[in-house]
Write an enzyme that holds these catalytic residues in place. Structure first.
Site, short mmCIF file in Angstrom:
data_model
loop_
_atom_site.label_atom_id
_atom_site.label_comp_id
_atom_site.label_asym_id
_atom_site.label_seq_id
_atom_site.Cartn_x
_atom_site.Cartn_y
_atom_site.Cartn_z
N ALA A 47 25.36 9.01 -5.17
CA ALA A 47 23.93 8.68 -5.21
C ALA A 47 23.56 7.99 -3.89
O ALA A 47 24.40 7.32 -3.29
CB ALA A 47 23.64 7.77 -6.39
N THR A 48 22.33 8.16 -3.49
CA THR A 48 21.97 7.65 -2.15
C THR A 48 20.86 6.61 -2.19
O THR A 48 21.04 5.57 -2.80
CB THR A 48 21.64 8.81 -1.22
OG1 THR A 48 20.74 9.71 -1.89
CG2 THR A 48 22.88 9.58 -0.85
#
Length: 270
Positions: A47-48
């Site tokens: 996830a960013t």
């Protein structure tokens, strides 16, 4: 219930659900995963970018919808921002699977505390409990499976919104005004510095968050921007004295379309 059984349960009771699980079944904790044979992080979805900012009366958190595995888009629909309890929210960046497990454990931790103590944990207490969970994940983080959350909530005592960042060792840092974590954070922070101002209204704060994620997606391939074809928008939560609330998608669509239209009209290239 027999008196000796009740006494045994009473001695085992703890305000910390994760401490109880560590004593009774440590293998069930996210940090107990065995990564001895792990050879790289490209096989694990990541996830960013997450952004958070204060506004008049509360705090807001937003996350894009993209997860990546190396150079591959693993998902365009992942959610990275979650309510931790009624007055706080949690955003995840890093190894998605472990981050989601830590999020669920943290949610149960806060609910367990409230049931045992009969009152909600303070915002500082919540931030410290999350730091302990991140610290427990350090062995996996050193093998590339790091989780770096962003935590925000409404302080019901001070009547303000506050936000906290962390490092992989469990270090907890209170941020002022706004912050961002994840691979696109350097670009999002640059946008936040220009767009944020004191006493933003809620609608203005939502637009600032969406635009900062748009800027992050413009320069970071692991961050997904607003997708008008698939009608995918960031996940955005606000937290104020009334509690945590997810911003409806129609509001996010309107904000994203205004940003896209303004940039199209101006013919901006970079």
């Amino acid at each position: 219930m027999p008196e000796d059984a009740a006494a045994t349960i009473g001695r085992a009771a703890s305000t910390s659900f994760s401490d109880y699980i560590a004593a009774q079944n440590p293998a069930a904790l996210p940090s107990a995963r065995n990564a001895a044979n792990h050879t790289g992080t490209d096989l694990a979805p990541h996830a960013t970018t997450i952004v958070s900012l204060t506004y008049a009366g509360g705090v807001l958190m937003a996350g894009d919808r993209r997860a990546t595995m190396g150079n591959i888009i693993a998902s365009r629909h992942i959610e990275k921002v979650f309510p931790a309890d009624m007055f706080s929210v949690l955003g995840i960046a890093g190894s998605a699977g472990i981050a989601l497990d830590i999020t669920r454990l943290f949610q149960v931790e806060l609910e367990h505390y409230e049931k045992i103590e009969g009152t909600r944990m303070s915002l500082d207490g919540k931030a410290n409990r999350l730091a302990a969970m991140i610290r427990a994940n350090l062995p996996l983080a050193l093998q590339g499976l790091a989780v770096v959350p962003l935590f925000a909530g409404f302080d019901t005592t001070r009547r303000i919104g506050r936000l906290f960042s962390y490092d992989v060792t469990g270090g907890r840092y209170e941020e002022q005004e706004h912050h961002s974590v994840g691979s696109g954070s350097v670009f999002a922070r640059g946008a936040l510095k220009k767009l944020w101002k004191p006493n933003l209204g809620e609608d203005e704060a939502v637009k600032v968050a969406v635009e900062s994620l748009y800027d992050a997606a413009d320069d970071d391939s692991a961050t997904g921007g607003p997708d008008v074809v698939r009608q995918l928008w960031p996940v955005v939560y606000t937290v104020n004295g009334a509690g945590a609330r997810r911003i409806p998608e129609r509001s996010l669509a309107r904000a994203a379309e205004e940003i896209i239209a303004s940039r199209s009209v101006s013919g901006r290239e970079a």
